[in-house]
Scaffold this motif. Structure first.
Motif, PDB file in Angstrom:
ATOM      1  N   ARG A 246       1.080  -1.118   0.077  1.00 32.98           N
ATOM      2  CA  ARG A 246       0.014   0.060  -0.047  1.00 32.98           C
ATOM      3  C   ARG A 246       0.799   1.301  -0.073  1.00 32.98           C
ATOM      4  N   LEU A 247       0.614   1.860  -1.086  1.00 31.61           N
ATOM      5  CA  LEU A 247       1.660   3.168  -1.272  1.00 31.61           C
ATOM      6  C   LEU A 247       1.435   4.280  -0.108  1.00 31.61           C
ATOM      7  N   GLY A 248       2.578   4.796   0.384  1.00 30.77           N
ATOM      8  CA  GLY A 248       2.367   5.664   1.559  1.00 30.77           C
ATOM      9  C   GLY A 248       2.115   7.152   1.087  1.00 30.77           C
ATOM     10  N   PHE A 249       1.893   8.015   2.146  1.00 33.47           N
ATOM     11  CA  PHE A 249       1.582   9.541   1.736  1.00 33.47           C
ATOM     12  C   PHE A 249       2.993  10.097   1.072  1.00 33.47           C
ATOM     13  N   GLY A 250       4.189   9.385   1.426  1.00 33.31           N
ATOM     14  CA  GLY A 250       5.402   9.951   0.842  1.00 33.31           C
ATOM     15  C   GLY A 250       5.415  10.082  -0.524  1.00 33.31           C
ATOM     16  N   TYR A 251       4.558   9.504  -1.248  1.00 35.43           N
ATOM     17  CA  TYR A 251       4.695   9.272  -2.720  1.00 35.43           C
ATOM     18  C   TYR A 251       3.750  10.320  -3.150  1.00 35.43           C
ATOM     19  N   LEU A 252       3.478  11.277  -2.790  1.00 34.32           N
ATOM     20  CA  LEU A 252       2.640  12.253  -3.464  1.00 34.32           C
ATOM     21  C   LEU A 252       3.155  13.773  -3.478  1.00 34.32           C
ATOM     22  N   ARG A 253       3.319  14.354  -4.279  1.00 30.53           N
ATOM     23  CA  ARG A 253       3.581  15.735  -4.441  1.00 30.53           C
ATOM     24  C   ARG A 253       2.887  16.661  -3.487  1.00 30.53           C
TER      25      ARG A 253
END
Length: 595
Positions: A246-253
């Motif tokens: 599950r992708l984390g919030f760290g991978y959003l601009r």
């Protein structure tokens, strides 16, 4: 290593393709373990001592002298002394002594001791074991440790797809600051996964794990696309792994450390009744909220609602937000915590009373039971983001001003839902990766008409076969020792292939190959010992629909003809220019090699 004639002989002898030979019988007891090839510094010491008759001190000085950059005259002195002593002590012929010195001199520029080799071998073995036995946890760890390594995170995610591991998109109900594993299998998960919250659709009754119907929800469009992408990448030959990332919030601009911490806090506080409640709890910037909506982070919270409609409603929600800034509240809370620590007295290990700030210094904190060792590192490395970290205190909403009693809400016009390609383009723009379809998958019909082979099919072709392929460039290399050769790696939705450019081809195609991320390549396949390379003969750039772009007929840096678009390289064309939120038009994203 090549200059010392060590690479190819060792590999061929290791594979049994050529016999093990020694330049002189006296070298056999020294080089038997490495099949007659000099690999370790300890072997240099033994050669100069046992073959050339050096003492231990002289041998160590010889090794250190070889490791330093020396001029031609200095190397000539070392060479002459070594050859003379080999002939006098070991009775070696001058030609044999010359060959031994050449091997030793070539090794000295890159050599290392045997313990280093053992350490790297163990690391390589343990990494391979983790990748084979626990591919999902391994991928999650790599994503959390970025930036690191050779490959961009999008390349790692695509490799996971080809091994049956799905990466799920951002979801405010299930994502955290760091990427984590999540159970998506139909079979019963391990009880530990249920207790730790990694299997959200299951619960424990007594000693039995049962399906939690109340927590089950339909798949969001992004989650369904992630599962389909795995089936496409594996061509149906590899089953879907029960664990997903599950992708984390760290991978959003536009989500910095404080914004990621606010999102985690909102998830723990249960502020997930609506977008308005989540925004009121986090007080994120408008751009951050728009990015969350565009990547589908609220698809599970608002099922069936088009993302463009949710973007329209953000303005109404923004009018009801408190006017104060979250950063001021966070700073005040941090100052209060520091003041409390300075005024609190705790006993240290010796029983003396010391301030709490000293008692909880980093060494003591690292030794505290149940806490991870060291500070968080890598992507989304914020305090409290890992299991076992101290929980960040929830934000106090009682001091917020009362929301306006009346808001002038404007009815949303009929807005179409985003297509799958628009969702993928938004992911590339905002996260630099795609958890769903690969970009090249949308061009496959056009690439088929151009006669391009799917990269997964290349493994079944024979040496010397002519073929045409197309894909996204994920690596460009031009080693100084390659004498003008260039090496690219091309990827599509099913695999990747290494490209080899001869110097003449590299010079002729550099204005296209070096600056366009999507390439159509013609060449000859080279197959050797299971290794597949494409020897390139011609290259063309592709647009976002897979159509060849008319190449610029001017030299590099000398302008271009009007029908040739500007280079699409990451440092030249900004990533924001790849997608227009209003019109929905898109260019392909920049190349992932970032060089």
């Amino acid at each position: 290593p090549i200059q010392g004639n060590a690479v190819h002989p060792y590999l061929r002898r290791r594979q049994g393709l050529e016999p093990v030979t020694y330049l002189h019988p006296s070298l056999e007891p020294i080089l038997a373990d490495t099949r007659g090839v000099v690999l370790y510094q300890e072997q240099i010491l033994r050669i100069v001592m046992e073959v050339a008759g050096y003492s231990a001190g002289e041998a160590d000085r010889f090794r250190r002298a070889m490791n330093r950059h020396r001029g031609h005259d200095e190397m000539a002195v070392l060479h002459d002394e070594f050859v003379v002593r080999c002939m006098a002590h070991g009775g070696l012929a001058e030609g044999v002594a010359e060959e031994i010195f050449k091997s030793v001199a070539g090794f000295a520029l890159y050599g290392f001791c045997k313990s280093h080799a053992a350490a790297f071998a163990r690391t390589a073995y343990e990494t391979a074991w983790l990748r084979l036995r626990h591919p999902t946890a391994y991928l999650a760890a790599l994503l959390n440790a970025q930036p690191m390594g050779f490959y961009h995170p999008s390349v790692l995610i695509e490799d996971g797809k080809r091994h049956g591991v799905a990466t799920l998109p951002l979801d405010v109900t299930r994502s955290r600051a760091r990427s984590a594993v999540e159970w998506i299998g139909e079979e019963t998960p391990p009880p530990a996964a249920v207790r730790s919250g990694l299997a959200p659709s299951w619960r424990i009754e007594g000693a039995t794990v049962v399906s939690d119907v109340a927590s089950r929800r339909p798949l969001t469009p992004g989650e369904a696309a992630a599962r389909t992408a795995v089936a496409t990448a594996t061509r149906g030959r590899v089953p879907l792994h029960p664990w997903a990332v599950r992708l984390g919030f760290g991978y959003l601009r536009n989500l910095g450390p404080s914004a990621r911490a606010a999102c985690e806090e909102a998830v723990r506080a249960g502020a997930l009744g609506s977008i308005q409640e989540f925004w009121h709890h986090t007080l994120l910037p408008r751009r951050a909220m728009e990015n969350l909506v565009l990547v589908g982070a609220f698809d599970a919270l608002c099922p069936g609602r088009p993302r463009r409609e949710l973007l329209w409603e953000l303005r109404e929600a923004e009018d009801a937000l408190p006017t104060r800034r979250r950063s001021a509240a966070a700073g005040a809370a941090l100052a209060a915590d520091r003041a409390r620590l300075r005024s609190t007295v705790l006993p240290d290990a010796a029983g003396d009373s010391v301030p709490a700030a000293a008692a909880l210094s980093p060494p003591a904190a690292r030794l505290a039971p149940g806490r991870p060792a060291g500070a968080p590192r890598g992507r989304a490395s914020i305090a409290g983001a890992r299991p076992g970290d101290a929980v960040r205190p929830a934000r106090d909403l009682s001091a917020d001003p009362v929301a306006p009693l009346l808001t002038a809400a404007a009815a949303a016009p009929p807005l179409p839902a985003m297509t799958e390609r628009e969702r993928t383009t938004a992911e590339y723009r905002l996260s630099e990766l795609s958890t769903g379809p690969h970009l090249v998958a949308f061009m496959r019909p056009q690439l088929d008409r151009l006669g391009c082979r799917v990269l997964d099919e290349v493994r079944g072709l024979s040496d010397g076969e002519r073929l045409r392929v197309a894909g996204l460039v994920i690596a460009r290399q031009a080693p100084l020792t390659a004498k003008g050769f260039r090496f690219f790696t091309l990827a599509d939705e099913t695999g990747h292939l290494d490209l080899v450019f001869r110097p003449a081809v590299a010079r002729r195609t550099r204005s296209i190959a070096n600056f366009h991320p999507l390439l159509l390549v013609d060449g000859t396949l080279e197959v050797e010992h299971g290794r597949f390379n494409l020897l390139v003969s011609d290259v063309a750039a592709l647009d976002a629909d897979g159509r060849p772009i008319t190449p610029a007929r001017a030299p590099l840096g000398g302008g271009a003809v009007p029908d040739a678009p500007p280079p699409q390289h990451g440092f030249i064309r900004p990533v924001d220019a790849c997608f227009d939120n209003v019109t929905g038009t898109a260019w392909h994203p920049p190349s992932h090699d970032f060089h």
